[in-house]
Design an enzyme around this catalytic site. Structure first.
Site, PDB file in Angstrom:
ATOM      1  CB  SER A  15     -12.520-116.364 -24.091  1.00 53.95           C
ATOM      2  OG  SER A  15     -11.332-115.779 -24.141  1.00 53.95           O
TER       3      SER A  15
ATOM      4  CE  LYS B 116      -9.611-116.159 -21.134  1.00 57.71           C
ATOM      5  NZ  LYS B 116      -9.094-115.483 -21.662  1.00 57.71           N
TER       6      LYS B 116
ATOM      7  CB  SER C  35      -8.286-114.918 -24.795  1.00 54.60           C
ATOM      8  OG  SER C  35      -8.572-113.999 -23.765  1.00 54.60           O
TER       9      SER C  35
END
Length: 474
Positions: A307, A120, A117
């Protein structure tokens, strides 16, 4: 006797004059005291206690520029004890001094790795630099093809709620209840009563709703959902629920919720919505009601804190549209890469397969993540500062809320601010921290090929960030 009376009178006059003089004397002495007493100095707040937006790695910032830079050798010795995998795999790392850009520690930092993640962060800087942190998305209700029909048109706000609009929140900043009430007022003004047909227009996005680089199992598990330009609660049935099944057609689901809100708002006026909601287009020149989303800056903050995979994909598509491209996942990948380049980050060797980090095909180096975080904290594009509040705080917020409780890292709770990344065999932690001497450090730690389920790997990441927080290392 006369002399006695005169003496008494004189004393009374003297006393009276003395009483009258006291206020003036007191005022004068107070004035003199005020002038003589030096003003108390404003207490200096340690850099690590400041809110994220006040901390910058700019070399001119006295908060960090005056503090000593850690010794690279001593820092390396300290990290060698903590940054070790629990079982198989390997950790890559990159640590720099934000103000000077000096590399303080690196291990395999130029090798592309699976970032989970942390992807991102790429989406974040592309959204902030291309869309702008103050941009809002618009959800509109248009007049339909007949007088008794309306069209709910999605404009990219997937954080709608079923309730009243609430400007104090990001998810639910715009509410369907408020939008429905405004629509009813427009219908009444136009003399419309009876049953109203509701359609949804989600044509802003195009192409497949699911990126094929994302495993279907992640969709089934609710890690993400088919992407539409119209959704509630980031394609969740309820706000705050971050696990479990998701709507597989968030546009129609939102349209049905809007129809229910329209019926509730119009009952007293003889207006109700047809229970069957379909797709359609409306008259763009005749807007009956509209609602604005939270700002892009607020949405980026929310995306990073929890997230949010779905929101990452939506923001990527909105970046593509702003860049004049189609609102598809393929265009979004290219637009985000262009946004990363525009922020001065080299994309050499990068593989951007999806924007949330679910795909195992992604490849980004820790050096590139270090440069991304540095661009956010101290790069020339001030709009990127809006991402600072999005980094979870160790032991306190977001995806770091339940971490930094172990003896090896608890001293850094409240100090480290970093984006997490978690997949089966990949873990990541990239962010920034002000060390014990007041120097702002930027870091990226990513482990690949790790033994699934080994608790020691997250502990190793947290302990390594704690080393940076507590290190004078001189």
């Amino acid at each position: 006797m006369k002399r006695v009376l005169a003496l008494i009178a004189g004393c009374l006059v003297a006393v009276a004059l003395g009483v009258l003089a006291v206020p003036s004397a007191v005022g004068l002495s107070t004035t003199l005291l005020r002038a003589a007493t030096p003003a108390k100095p404003t207490p200096t707040i340690p850099a690590w206690q400041l809110p994220p937006g006040s901390v910058s790695g700019d070399a001119s910032n006295p908060l960090t520029a005056a503090a000593p830079v850690p010794s690279a050798d001593k820092l390396a010795a300290a990290l060698a004890k903590t940054l070790k995998p629990d079982g198989g795999g390997r950790f890559s790392a990159y640590v720099t001094d934000a103000a000077s850009g000096k590399v303080l520690f690196e291990r395999g930092s130029t090798q592309g790795v699976i970032p989970a993640s942390n992807m991102k962060l790429l989406t974040a800087i592309a959204a902030l630099s291309t869309l702008g942190p103050q941009t809002r998305f618009h959800t509109q209700v248009l007049a339909g093809s007949t007088a008794s029909s309306v069209v709910l048109r999605g404009g990219g706000d997937v954080l709608l709620s079923a309730h009243d609009s609430d400007p104090s929140t990001t998810v639910g900043y715009a509410g369907l209840k408020t939008l429905a009430e405004a629509t009813v007022k427009s219908l009444i003004a136009a003399g419309i009563k009876g049953v109203v047909k509701v359609s949804v227009d989600d044509s802003l996005f195009s192409g497949p709703t699911i990126n094929p680089a994302v495993d279907k199992g992640d969709v089934v598990a609710g890690e993400t959902a088919p992407v539409y330009s119209l959704a509630m609660n980031s394609a969740r049935y309820k706000a705050g629920v971050e696990t479990g099944p998701r709507p597989q057609d968030s546009a129609l689901d939102t349209g049905q919720q809007f129809a229910a809100a329209l019926t509730a708002a119009g009952t007293a006026s003889g207006i109700s919505a047809d229970a069957v909601v379909v797709r359609g287009t409306g008259n763009a020149s005749k807007v009956l009601a509209s609602a604005d989303s939270a700002t892009v800056g607020q949405q980026v903050e929310s995306m990073l804190q929890v997230s949010d995979n779905y929101l990452a994909d939506v923001l990527g598509r909105m970046v593509a549209i702003k860049a004049g491209q189609a609102g598809s996942y393929t265009a979004a990948l290219k637009a985000v890469e262009a946004g990363v380049k525009a922020a001065g980050i080299s994309t050499a060797g990068m593989v951007i397969a999806d924007l949330s980090g679910l795909s195992l095909r992604n490849r980004v180096s820790t050096q590139q993540f270090g440069q991304i975080v540095a661009a956010i904290t101290s790069g020339p594009n001030a709009s990127l500062r809006a991402a600072l509040d999005g980094f979870p705080i160790a032991g306190l917020t977001g995806t770091l809320n339940n971490r930094y409780g172990e003896s090896s890292s608890h001293a850094a709770a409240g100090l480290v601010r970093a984006k997490t990344g978690t997949l089966n065999t990949a873990l990541a932690l990239s962010g920034y921290v002000v060390d014990s001497d007041g120097r702002l450090l930027v870091f990226s730690f990513i482990g690949n090929g790790l033994t699934p389920g080994s608790k020691g790997n997250k502990a190793a990441l947290d302990a390594s960030a704690a080393v940076l927080a507590g290190c004078g290392c001189r």
